[in-house]
Design an enzyme around this catalytic site. Structure first.
Site, short mmCIF file in Angstrom:
data_model
loop_
_atom_site.label_atom_id
_atom_site.label_comp_id
_atom_site.label_asym_id
_atom_site.label_seq_id
_atom_site.Cartn_x
_atom_site.Cartn_y
_atom_site.Cartn_z
N LYS A 1 -4.34 2.98 42.92
CA LYS A 1 -4.48 1.57 43.30
C LYS A 1 -3.20 1.24 44.07
CE LYS A 1 -6.12 -2.66 41.16
NZ LYS A 1 -7.28 -2.82 42.03
N1 PPE Z 1 -12.96 -0.46 42.79
C1 PPE Z 1 -12.00 -1.01 43.56
C2 PPE Z 1 -11.88 -0.54 44.97
C3 PPE Z 1 -11.16 -1.99 43.03
O1 PPE Z 1 -10.21 -2.51 43.79
C4 PPE Z 1 -11.33 -2.42 41.69
C5 PPE Z 1 -10.44 -3.48 41.12
C6 PPE Z 1 -12.35 -1.82 40.91
C7 PPE Z 1 -13.13 -0.83 41.50
C8 PPE Z 1 -12.57 -2.18 39.47
O2 PPE Z 1 -11.52 -1.72 38.64
P1 PPE Z 1 -11.12 -2.46 37.29
O3 PPE Z 1 -10.50 -3.75 37.66
O4 PPE Z 1 -10.18 -1.54 36.60
O5 PPE Z 1 -12.38 -2.65 36.53
N2 PPE Z 1 -10.03 -4.49 42.02
C9 PPE Z 1 -8.92 -5.37 41.67
C10 PPE Z 1 -8.39 -6.12 42.87
C11 PPE Z 1 -9.08 -7.37 43.27
C12 PPE Z 1 -8.29 -8.17 44.29
O6 PPE Z 1 -8.90 -8.87 45.11
O7 PPE Z 1 -7.04 -8.14 44.29
C13 PPE Z 1 -9.27 -6.25 40.49
O8 PPE Z 1 -10.44 -6.46 40.18
O9 PPE Z 1 -8.33 -6.73 39.86
#
Ligand code: PPE
Length: 308
Positions: A159
């Protein structure tokens, strides 16, 4: 909606006033995307706010840093304590928590090693990511013309701040075309993620989600939903999904910390199932929200209470 300022932001070991949490324009990460971050939520529970799966998020932050050869100058315990403290001092009942580890000021040029590593944790109140209406009635999604990052280009398991330029391109394309969210395929044409969400479909009563190696972020909400769905008695399988699997699914939904569990009602103008929130999605969503609010005993272990 612009974010509402809170009192304090944690920066390099100290709580500073919101207005003072600033960086120099020659911050390395601002130019080269050399940062890693987390997105976490704290929810109100019967015992005050609690951070959902804090330890798992902090573990993923260290994995992202490991991939980018960044050494975080604090221990995971210190990062967890600092996250709890930042939520506590700001007095919010529920909020989003954003730890960020980035290359700071002092050196320019593509070699990141000489740039010092800085760390911050900010919190703010964040409502439904794709809107209140989408949580209830489903989001309209579009397959993006932008492919998702590839493992040998920018590793989707990390991330990292710079990687989100990919998501931003896809998001802008979808919004300009009148949709709520984009879904990205990988170079084989397989379904991966939304711009900030993992994806599930329901087919013949079973839940299907792409295997992580397709190029998904190892989502913590994804993991929570897999556990919840299994506990509710549903079969859950990781399986490669083609775009037409989305068109013909009985139900579909996004998962993410920001997006929570959000139904998808349409993909590329094809109604998914009943063109709204399907019954299994609704049940999983309700269980998820009850879990994060501390209303289900078996999931208490996922919560870190802010006021012990
Ligand atoms: N895929 C991606 C590409 C992604 O960025 C997230 C989180 C997820 C899946 C889901 O992961 P999790 O949060 O662990 O369930 N995206 C983060 C960023 C959002 C933003 O706009 O900033 C979030 O949901 O916090």
């Amino acid at each position: 909606m612009p974010i509402e300022p809170v009192a304090k932001i944690w920066m390099d070991g100290k709580l500073v006033d919101w207005a003072d949490a600033r960086v120099h324009v020659l911050t390395h990460a601002l130019h080269y995307g050399t940062g890693v971050f987390e997105g976490i939520r704290a929810y109100g529970t019967g015992r005050g706010p609690a951070i959902f799966r804090l330890e798992d998020h902090i573990r993923r932050l260290y994995r992202s840093a490991q991939i980018y050869l960044m050494e975080i100058p604090y221990s995971p315990d210190e990062m967890m304590e600092a996250s709890l403290e930042t939520v506590r001092v700001n007095g919010l009942k529920s909020c989003y928590v954003r730890p960020l580890v980035y290359r700071g000021e002092g050196e320019m040029g593509l070699n990141p090693f000489p740039a010092p590593i800085a760390v911050s944790i900010a919190v703010w109140a964040w409502g439904p990511y794709l809107g209140e209406d989408a949580l209830e009635n489903g989001a309209r999604a579009k397959i993006s013309s932008w492919k998702r990052l590839d493992h040998n280009m920018l590793p989707p398991f990390a991330k990292a701040t710079g990687q989100y330029a990919n998501s931003a391109l896809a998001k802008m394309e979808a919004l300009k075309a009148g949709y709520d969210e984009a879904i990205m395929l990988n170079h084989h044409g397989h379904v991966t993620d939304g711009t900030g969400e993992n994806i599930f479909i329901v087919q013949d009563g079973a839940l299907l989600t792409p295997p992580l190696a397709e190029g998904c972020l190892p989502g913590i909400t994804r993991d929570s939903v897999m556990k919840i769905a299994g506990d509710l008695g549903y079969e859950v399988r990781e399986r490669t999904l083609a775009r037409a699997d989305l068109y013909t699914a009985d139900e579909a939904f996004f998962t993410g910390t920001a997006a929570e569990v959000c139904p998808i009602r349409e993909v590329d103008d094809r109604p998914v199932g009943s063109n709204g929130r399907g019954p299994i999605t609704k049940e999983i969503q309700a269980t998820f929200f009850a879990a994060v609010r501390g209303e289900i005993d078996r999931y208490q272990g996922w919560l870190s209470h802010v006021n012990p």
